[in-house]
Design an enzyme around this catalytic site. Structure first.
Site, PDB file in Angstrom:
ATOM      1  N   ASN A 158       1.419  -6.321   3.239  1.00  0.00           N
ATOM      2  CA  ASN A 158       0.749  -7.432   3.909  1.00  0.00           C
ATOM      3  C   ASN A 158       0.991  -8.725   3.136  1.00  0.00           C
ATOM      4  OD1 ASN A 158      -0.973  -6.278   6.181  1.00  0.00           O
ATOM      5  ND2 ASN A 158      -1.472  -4.927   4.468  1.00  0.00           N
TER       6      ASN A 158
ATOM      7  N   ARG B 267     -18.422  -1.171   1.379  1.00  0.00           N
ATOM      8  CA  ARG B 267     -18.541  -2.056   2.526  1.00  0.00           C
ATOM      9  C   ARG B 267     -19.847  -1.741   3.264  1.00  0.00           C
ATOM     10  NH1 ARG B 267     -12.414  -2.615   4.959  1.00  0.00           N
ATOM     11  NH2 ARG B 267     -11.334  -2.530   2.961  1.00  0.00           N
TER      12      ARG B 267
ATOM     13  N   ARG C 173     -64.700  16.528  15.903  1.00  0.00           N
ATOM     14  CA  ARG C 173     -64.088  16.852  17.195  1.00  0.00           C
ATOM     15  C   ARG C 173     -65.006  16.516  18.362  1.00  0.00           C
ATOM     16  NH1 ARG C 173     -64.174  19.245  22.161  1.00  0.00           N
ATOM     17  NH2 ARG C 173     -65.454  20.922  21.295  1.00  0.00           N
ATOM     18  N   ASP C 174     -65.974  17.352  18.631  1.00  0.00           N
ATOM     19  CA  ASP C 174     -66.730  17.194  19.869  1.00  0.00           C
ATOM     20  C   ASP C 174     -67.569  15.922  19.885  1.00  0.00           C
ATOM     21  OD1 ASP C 174     -67.433  17.850  22.392  1.00  0.00           O
ATOM     22  OD2 ASP C 174     -68.799  19.474  21.875  1.00  0.00           O
TER      23      ASP C 174
ATOM     24  N   ASP D  40     -63.609  30.604  28.692  1.00  0.00           N
ATOM     25  CA  ASP D  40     -62.892  30.460  29.956  1.00  0.00           C
ATOM     26  C   ASP D  40     -63.738  29.583  30.859  1.00  0.00           C
ATOM     27  OD1 ASP D  40     -60.781  31.336  32.008  1.00  0.00           O
ATOM     28  OD2 ASP D  40     -62.678  31.860  32.995  1.00  0.00           O
TER      29      ASP D  40
ATOM     30  N   LYS E 230     -72.402  28.237  24.810  1.00  0.00           N
ATOM     31  CA  LYS E 230     -71.820  26.888  24.899  1.00  0.00           C
ATOM     32  C   LYS E 230     -72.482  26.141  26.052  1.00  0.00           C
ATOM     33  CE  LYS E 230     -67.358  24.563  25.631  1.00  0.00           C
ATOM     34  NZ  LYS E 230     -67.636  23.458  24.706  1.00  0.00           N
TER      35      LYS E 230
ATOM     36  N   HIS F 177     -66.923  12.835  18.652  1.00  0.00           N
ATOM     37  CA  HIS F 177     -66.196  11.642  19.108  1.00  0.00           C
ATOM     38  C   HIS F 177     -65.503  11.893  20.446  1.00  0.00           C
ATOM     39  CE1 HIS F 177     -61.957  12.681  17.986  1.00  0.00           C
ATOM     40  NE2 HIS F 177     -62.504  13.392  17.027  1.00  0.00           N
TER      41      HIS F 177
ATOM     42  N   HIS G 239     -74.359  26.100  20.814  1.00  0.00           N
ATOM     43  CA  HIS G 239     -73.779  24.761  20.914  1.00  0.00           C
ATOM     44  C   HIS G 239     -74.387  24.061  22.109  1.00  0.00           C
ATOM     45  CE1 HIS G 239     -70.549  21.668  21.169  1.00  0.00           C
ATOM     46  NE2 HIS G 239     -70.691  21.849  22.475  1.00  0.00           N
TER      47      HIS G 239
ATOM     48  N   THR H  71     -64.071  22.197  30.798  1.00  0.00           N
ATOM     49  CA  THR H  71     -62.638  21.984  30.994  1.00  0.00           C
ATOM     50  C   THR H  71     -61.913  23.327  31.164  1.00  0.00           C
ATOM     51  OG1 THR H  71     -62.800  20.071  29.557  1.00  0.00           O
ATOM     52  CG2 THR H  71     -60.597  20.870  30.036  1.00  0.00           C
TER      53      THR H  71
ATOM     54  N   GLU I 205      -9.938  -5.406  -0.210  1.00  0.00           N
ATOM     55  CA  GLU I 205     -10.252  -4.725  -1.469  1.00  0.00           C
ATOM     56  C   GLU I 205      -9.822  -5.523  -2.694  1.00  0.00           C
ATOM     57  OE1 GLU I 205      -6.419  -2.851   0.130  1.00  0.00           O
ATOM     58  OE2 GLU I 205      -8.303  -3.627   0.907  1.00  0.00           O
TER      59      GLU I 205
ATOM     60  N   GLU J 248       2.453   0.223   4.002  1.00  0.00           N
ATOM     61  CA  GLU J 248       2.667  -1.089   4.594  1.00  0.00           C
ATOM     62  C   GLU J 248       2.613  -2.158   3.522  1.00  0.00           C
ATOM     63  OE1 GLU J 248      -0.549  -1.641   7.341  1.00  0.00           O
ATOM     64  OE2 GLU J 248      -1.987  -2.171   5.787  1.00  0.00           O
TER      65      GLU J 248
ATOM     66  N   HIS K  84     -75.301  19.847  23.960  1.00  0.00           N
ATOM     67  CA  HIS K  84     -75.180  18.386  23.955  1.00  0.00           C
ATOM     68  C   HIS K  84     -76.554  17.799  24.242  1.00  0.00           C
ATOM     69  CE1 HIS K  84     -70.652  18.042  24.115  1.00  0.00           C
ATOM     70  NE2 HIS K  84     -70.846  19.336  24.323  1.00  0.00           N
TER      71      HIS K  84
ATOM     72  N   GLU L 262       0.832  -1.200   0.000  1.00  0.00           N
ATOM     73  CA  GLU L 262       0.000   0.000   0.000  1.00  0.00           C
ATOM     74  C   GLU L 262       0.871   1.257   0.000  1.00  0.00           C
ATOM     75  OE1 GLU L 262      -3.007   0.038   2.979  1.00  0.00           O
ATOM     76  OE2 GLU L 262      -3.529  -2.074   2.697  1.00  0.00           O
TER      77      GLU L 262
END
Length: 894
Positions: A60, A111, A302-303, A409, A472, A305, A501, A636, A66, A58, A503, A45
């Site tokens: 070998n 490699r 959203r609401d 809020d 709400k 599920h 809104h 919430t 290789e 070196e 339920h 090499e």
């Protein structure tokens, strides 16, 4: 080409090597061999600089790895030749004559190793779950133990296979190597394939103008791309669900997508968002106020599920329906698709980014206004945050896709809504100022939540600059007479449109809507019939039918709603384990006043605490807790405070009257302590005394943060604002999401059936990693459990078998538990990769950041592990010298 003086890529013949230089190299190599009397194949090499000068490295007395590129361009079998020469044959007998050795074309050797380029090329170990190699003309593989099921040990070299590709020209060889590298599929362990792909794509490399130091000079190659491995990671998740079945067996085999009607092509019809962008929010709200047609918001996304299925419906199922809404019902005022609990649940339970959900729905329904529910200073969390969080959240949400913000809020405090309201007013979006309704304003016994109370609240919202007033009614307490009174008064007093809104918990809210319509309400909320009723909203179909052929007709095609019913019916069946458990309307809501969105979650919590069959007690204690706390607006997070206290009373077997009289004798939930300390503001009815004083006496309380630090404020203004908001709002769930994403990838692409219930033998699952990249996955077999509690799950992925190890959580393991490091804790030092670790510190040692605290050895590589922070070694999590796996906790520094 080298990395840390180790060859990574070999090329023959060396590009741009002048023939005269090559001749001198060969002459010197022969001189060396003759000088020492060496007779056989060997390797000499040299290094050559840019002036053509060479220096010996070196020699070998063997063939190097290789040698394959030399064989490919010369046609000489070097391995066979050296063995025959060692056996006594001569070059003449081998038919090898120096003058006849000719170089033909080029060859490139890469490699393939089990190393992670993005992590300093640290070696990876484990089981190869899948191995597929390339082939074809000009492709050579020299492999050892590379196959599916092979174990990569930390005690040997990380080389899996050498890939050598030849071509008539260097460009041909590189092109073939690039194709061959891309065809490798190595799963279960990291590999350097992404790095090789980046290298082979480099223009300098393809031009042959590289040096041995090219990799060191181009560090971007190490992070240019990451390994896909997307299919295997997702199948690993499916295998885990298959073994552990967290939700039991699938309630149905039906794929909801098969129930979708045909959808026409073409552009989207004009919708509410088109009008909003054209008119602006003020003119849009004026138009809403002046129109005779009743406007309708669809809450299915959203609401609905959240109230019926614990918010578990995934983006996958919502996206399938979004284009149908956009094309078939463009007359809708909005689609409520975000906010509320969807943010938390996406991170905590679904392995999804809530921001990705919003962006995807925005893209799927570009003509529709997307609406979200925003909890004022709490944004989508459960405690107040600094105002800068609300501002950053609103800005990013509007940029991503929200057009209507319903801001409320928990205690109807307009001042606590103002930061969010002001932030919305700086965007293109509309803001609905919300009056959270409770009690019964028609009752002569009502002393707090009277008509005057709601009118004063509305006046404050109008002064704050909102575009729409929203009533709400979280629990479905608004009865028809009260609705008529409240809506009429709001319309007479103010010029803003009124949006209602409610339920349908007690089953009478269609009557409430009709009374509100007669009083002039401008908009109402409803859900697709299969996800309507009880704790959800009244059905859209009933709302449309009730107003058809009147001056208030919605303009929505009833058939367009009914044709989607089979799809939503199938979706609901798929989520059966999350049903809130209320099979029919209940009049008890007028007594306990539990909001619809909370009732389903409260039942889930009761089941988790073993109180599922005592829910009537929880309802009674909910009403008692509300009275103890002074009669609250229950939404919430105030509803959570009441719910936490109710669950606590039932679980502790406490008498509500005794608790109210002697709270100092009981443990009290943290949320209640926070509320009593004013964390959510002042309740409309005042503080309950002397209960409050008694409850707080001697109790520890940590106030919520009033402001962010400088780094957090900077992050909110930076490109990673979404990740920052995730961490600030929900640090725990955000960590869960990051870990799920790192382990499995994008779980949102999986169909819901397999996501929730796993794979079934003989049933193939298809999913798309991206447009045009489809994966077909199946279950072949599940093995017996071993002594470590692990099962081998054999899956097929696009026809290729993958063997995955899955821990069966139902089986106790004799193996000692392994503590894992938390990446979010800088003082926890993890193992960087699998190997043998040796600790270099003891408990109590003082260390500075960067000090070596341990070393680790694997695959002929030793690496130092340094302290990430300065401090004291608080504890050692592993013995002084022990084998570890990547991510194992080694020690803790405080």
């Amino acid at each position: 080409m080298q990395r840390r003086h180790q060859k990574v890529v070999e090329i023959a013949p060396a590009p741009r090597l002048e023939p005269e230089v090559a001749r001198r190299l060969c002459d010197d190599a022969v001189k060396f061999a003759r000088e020492i009397g060496y007779e056989n194949a060997g390797t000499v090499e040299f290094l050559v600089n840019d002036r053509g000068e060479h220096v010996f490295i070196e020699m070998n007395p063997r063939i190097q790895v290789e040698h394959t590129v030399t064989e490919e361009v010369t046609g000489v079998d070097l391995v066979q030749s050296q063995l025959r020469i060692a056996g006594g044959e001569t070059l003449e007998e081998l038919g090898v004559v120096q003058d006849e050795v000719k170089v033909s074309g080029f060859a490139v050797q890469c490699r393939i190793t089990t190393e992670d380029p993005a992590n300093g090329f640290r070696p990876d170990t484990g089981k190869i779950s899948a191995y597929r190699s390339p082939g074809g003309a000009g492709v050579r593989l020299d492999t050892g133990t590379a196959y599916g099921g092979a174990i990569v040990s930390p005690h040997f070299d990380s080389l899996l296979v050498k890939l050598t590709c030849r071509g008539r020209t260097f460009e041909d060889a590189v092109r073939r190597a690039r194709r061959a590298v891309a065809e490798f599929r190595i799963r279960g362990v990291s590999s350097n394939i992404p790095f090789l792909q980046a290298l082979l794509d480099e223009p300098d490399f393809r031009a042959g103008g590289v040096t041995t130091s090219y990799i060191a000079d181009h560090p971007e190659l190490l992070t240019a791309r990451s390994s896909g491995d997307r299919a295997t990671r997702l199948v690993r998740y499916l295998a885990d669900v298959t073994v552990n079945r967290p939700h039991g067996d699938a309630p149905t085999d039906l794929d909801p997508a098969t129930k979708l009607p045909p959808l026409g092509e073409g552009t989207f019809p004009e919708g509410s968002r088109d009008r909003l962008l054209e008119l602006g929010p003020r003119a849009f709200a004026e138009q809403l106020r002046n129109q005779s047609a009743l406007a309708v918001t669809d809450t299915t996304f959203r609401d609905a599920h959240q109230s019926l299925l614990a918010t578990r419906v995934r983006t996958y199922d919502l996206l399938a329906a979004a284009p149908y809404l956009a094309r078939m019902t463009p007359q809708l005022l909005s689609v409520e698709a975000w906010g509320g609990a969807t943010y938390d649940v996406a991170l905590r339970f679904l392995g999804e980014s809530p921001w990705d959900r919003l962006a995807a729905i925005r893209e799927a329904a570009p003509n529709m206004c997307i609406q979200m529910l925003l909890r004022g200073r709490n944004t989508v969390g459960y405690t107040p945050y600094p105002d800068s969080v609300a501002r950053a959240f609103v800005k990013e949400a509007a940029r991503t896709g929200v057009d209507i913000f319903r801001v409320f809020d928990a205690l109807n405090d307009v001042e606590r809504m103002r930061p969010a309201i002001d932030a919305v007013l700086q965007t293109h979006a509309l803001v609905e100022g919300t009056l959270c309704y409770t009690g019964d304003l028609s009752s002569g016994n009502e002393r707090i939540f009277t008509l005057d109370y709601y009118l004063r609240l509305a006046e404050e919202l109008v002064e704050a600059g909102v575009h729409i007033l929203c009533i709400k009614d979280m629990a479905g307490l608004l009865r028809a007479p009260a609705a008529r009174t409240l809506v009429r008064a709001l319309r007479e007093r103010f010029d803003l449109p009124v949006h209602l809104h409610t339920h349908d918990t007690a089953g009478g809210q269609i009557g409430t809507y009709i009374a509100a319509i007669e009083a002039g309400v401008d908009a109402v909320d409803g859900a697709a019939a299969p996800l309507s009723g009880t704790t959800s909203q009244p059905p859209l179909q009933a709302i449309v039918a009730a107003t058809d052929f009147t001056d208030q007709a919605t303009g929505i095609d009833l058939d367009a709603l009914t044709v989607m019913e089979p799809y939503w019916e199938a979706v609901r069946r798929l989520y059966a384990p999350f049903e809130m458990g209320l099979p029919s309307p209940t009049g008890r809501v007028y007594q306990h006043e539990i909001p619809g969105g909370q009732l389903s979650n409260l039942r889930q919590q009761a089941v988790a605490l073993g109180l599922g069959d005592r829910f009537e007690e929880i309802e009674r204690c909910y009403a008692a807790a509300d009275a103890i706390l002074g009669r609250l607006v229950k939404v919430t997070p105030s509803s959570k405070v009441v719910g936490d206290l109710a669950l606590h009373l039932v679980a502790a077997g406490a008498d509500p009257d005794d608790f109210a009289e002697n709270p100092d004798r009981y443990d009290i939930p943290d949320s209640v302590i926070g509320f009593l300390n004013g964390e959510l503001g002042d309740p409309p009815g005042g503080w309950p005394e002397p209960f409050r004083t008694k409850a707080l006496e001697g109790r520890q309380y940590t106030p919520v943060r009033a402001e962010l630090d400088g780094a957090e404020e900077k992050a909110l203004a930076g490109p990673e604002v979404r990740d920052t908001l995730d961490r600030l709002l929900f640090p725990g769930p955000a960590k869960d999401y990051r870990e799920a994403r790192a382990a499995y990838g994008d779980l949102s692409v999986l169909p819901t059936g397999p996501f929730l219930y796993g794979l079934r033998t003989g049933h193939e699952v298809a999913f798309d990693l991206e447009p045009g990249v489809r994966v077909l996955a199946g279950l072949e077999a599940v093995g017996d459990v071993d002594e470590a509690g692990v099962r081998q799950v054999i899956c097929s992925v696009n026809g290729q078998l993958r063997t995955l190890s899955v821990r069966d959580k139902s089986v106790a393991s004799d193996a000692p538990p392994v503590e894992r490091a938390d990446p979010a804790e800088p003082g926890q030092v993890p193992a960087p990769f699998d190997g043998s670790v040796t600790l270099r510190v003891a408990k109590g040692d003082e260390v500075a950041a960067g000090d070596v605290v341990a070393t680790i050895e694997a695959m002929k590589m030793e690496a130092a592990i340094t302290a990430p922070v300065a401090g004291t070694v608080a504890r050692l999590a592993v013995p002084e010298a022990t084998p570890v796996q990547a991510g194992d906790l080694l020690l803790v520094i405080t």
